[in-house]
Write a protein that holds these residues in place. Structure first.
Motif, PDB file in Angstrom:
ATOM      1  N   VAL A  20       0.840  -1.201   0.000  1.00 34.02           N
ATOM      2  CA  VAL A  20       0.000   0.000   0.000  1.00 34.02           C
ATOM      3  C   VAL A  20       0.874   1.249   0.000  1.00 34.02           C
ATOM      4  O   VAL A  20       0.629   2.185  -0.751  1.00 34.02           O
ATOM      5  CB  VAL A  20      -0.967  -0.001   1.216  1.00 34.02           C
ATOM      6  N   CYS A  21       1.911   1.256   0.818  1.00 32.82           N
ATOM      7  CA  CYS A  21       2.807   2.417   0.880  1.00 32.82           C
ATOM      8  C   CYS A  21       3.514   2.638  -0.449  1.00 32.82           C
ATOM      9  O   CYS A  21       3.669   3.763  -0.898  1.00 32.82           O
ATOM     10  CB  CYS A  21       3.835   2.243   1.988  1.00 32.82           C
ATOM     11  N   ARG A  23       2.419   1.835  -3.417  1.00 32.48           N
ATOM     12  CA  ARG A  23       1.420   2.366  -4.358  1.00 32.48           C
ATOM     13  C   ARG A  23       1.197   3.847  -4.119  1.00 32.48           C
ATOM     14  O   ARG A  23       1.126   4.634  -5.042  1.00 32.48           O
ATOM     15  CB  ARG A  23       0.097   1.610  -4.219  1.00 32.48           C
ATOM     16  N   LYS A  24       1.081   4.233  -2.853  1.00 30.66           N
ATOM     17  CA  LYS A  24       0.862   5.649  -2.532  1.00 30.66           C
ATOM     18  C   LYS A  24       2.053   6.482  -2.967  1.00 30.66           C
ATOM     19  O   LYS A  24       1.905   7.566  -3.481  1.00 30.66           O
ATOM     20  CB  LYS A  24       0.622   5.834  -1.035  1.00 30.66           C
ATOM     21  N   GLU A 103      -0.377  16.405   1.008  1.00 28.66           N
ATOM     22  CA  GLU A 103      -0.940  15.087   0.686  1.00 28.66           C
ATOM     23  C   GLU A 103      -2.363  14.995   1.227  1.00 28.66           C
ATOM     24  O   GLU A 103      -2.703  15.656   2.207  1.00 28.66           O
ATOM     25  CB  GLU A 103      -0.092  13.986   1.333  1.00 28.66           C
ATOM     26  N   SER A 106      -6.691  11.639   4.183  1.00 30.64           N
ATOM     27  CA  SER A 106      -7.231  10.294   4.365  1.00 30.64           C
ATOM     28  C   SER A 106      -7.302   9.598   3.013  1.00 30.64           C
ATOM     29  O   SER A 106      -7.217  10.228   1.967  1.00 30.64           O
ATOM     30  CB  SER A 106      -8.620  10.352   5.001  1.00 30.64           C
ATOM     31  N   ALA A 107      -7.468   8.302   3.048  1.00 30.61           N
ATOM     32  CA  ALA A 107      -7.543   7.520   1.814  1.00 30.61           C
ATOM     33  C   ALA A 107      -8.834   7.813   1.049  1.00 30.61           C
ATOM     34  O   ALA A 107      -8.921   7.541  -0.143  1.00 30.61           O
ATOM     35  CB  ALA A 107      -7.450   6.038   2.141  1.00 30.61           C
ATOM     36  N   ARG A 108      -9.821   8.372   1.716  1.00 27.41           N
ATOM     37  CA  ARG A 108     -11.102   8.692   1.050  1.00 27.41           C
ATOM     38  C   ARG A 108     -10.948   9.796   0.020  1.00 27.41           C
ATOM     39  O   ARG A 108     -11.679   9.847  -0.953  1.00 27.41           O
ATOM     40  CB  ARG A 108     -12.132   9.147   2.082  1.00 27.41           C
ATOM     41  N   HIS A 109     -10.008  10.713   0.251  1.00 23.72           N
ATOM     42  CA  HIS A 109      -9.824  11.844  -0.652  1.00 23.72           C
ATOM     43  C   HIS A 109      -8.693  11.547  -1.618  1.00 23.72           C
ATOM     44  O   HIS A 109      -7.591  11.198  -1.212  1.00 23.72           O
ATOM     45  CB  HIS A 109      -9.512  13.116   0.136  1.00 23.72           C
ATOM     46  N   GLU A 110      -8.988  11.693  -2.906  1.00 26.13           N
ATOM     47  CA  GLU A 110      -7.972  11.396  -3.921  1.00 26.13           C
ATOM     48  C   GLU A 110      -6.971  12.526  -4.073  1.00 26.13           C
ATOM     49  O   GLU A 110      -5.795  12.296  -4.256  1.00 26.13           O
ATOM     50  CB  GLU A 110      -8.641  11.136  -5.272  1.00 26.13           C
TER      51      GLU A 110
END
Length: 143
Positions: A20-21, A23-24, A103, A106-110
């Motif tokens: 996951v990291c 990918r981010k 950045e 949260s993961a909810r916001h692209e």
């Protein structure tokens, strides 16, 4: 569930988090000050508490899209003159600014946010009117 199950699952959890990291990081936001343009601005609604207006910014070189546009709150504008303009009149599409990229929280916001926003300098040296006082009038020596 025993402790041996948890210990055996631990490497898989660590590897999943590492994926996951990675990918981010591959969609990492630019670091340092960047420039861009205001693509849209939404004026604060009258009577709504703590509403100062917000808009969207496209970084120079990026195509405008929901994934690449950055969110901009009026309160994230560092320049007091530009911040007042944003809160009172709103900002115009196409207006150039420079900013830092934050950045997504949260993961909810692209998309991330534009912070520490300043008006893009146009390269010209600003002038300023001189204060010229009056030369005639009272006082002074008689002719």
């Amino acid at each position: 569930l025993t402790s041996s199950h948890l210990l055996n699952a631990r490497p898989r959890i660590v590897e999943a988090l590492a994926r996951v990291c990675r990918r981010k990081r591959s969609r990492a936001m630019p670091s340092g000050r960047v420039t861009g343009i205001i693509t849209s601005w939404n004026q604060a609604r009258p009577g709504k508490r703590n509403s100062e207006g917000f808009g969207f910014v496209t970084i120079d070189g990026n195509e405008q899209s929901k994934k690449t546009d950055l969110f901009l709150y009026a309160d994230n504008i560092k320049d007091s003159k530009l911040r007042s303009e944003a809160k009172i009149f709103g900002l115009k599409s196409g207006q150039r600014i420079s900013f830092m990229v934050q950045e997504p929280k949260s993961a909810r916001h692209e998309s991330g946010s534009a912070v520490d926003v300043l008006p893009e300098s146009s390269g010209g040296g600003g002038g300023g009117g001189g204060g010229g006082g009056s030369r005639g009038g009272r006082g002074g020596r008689p002719p």
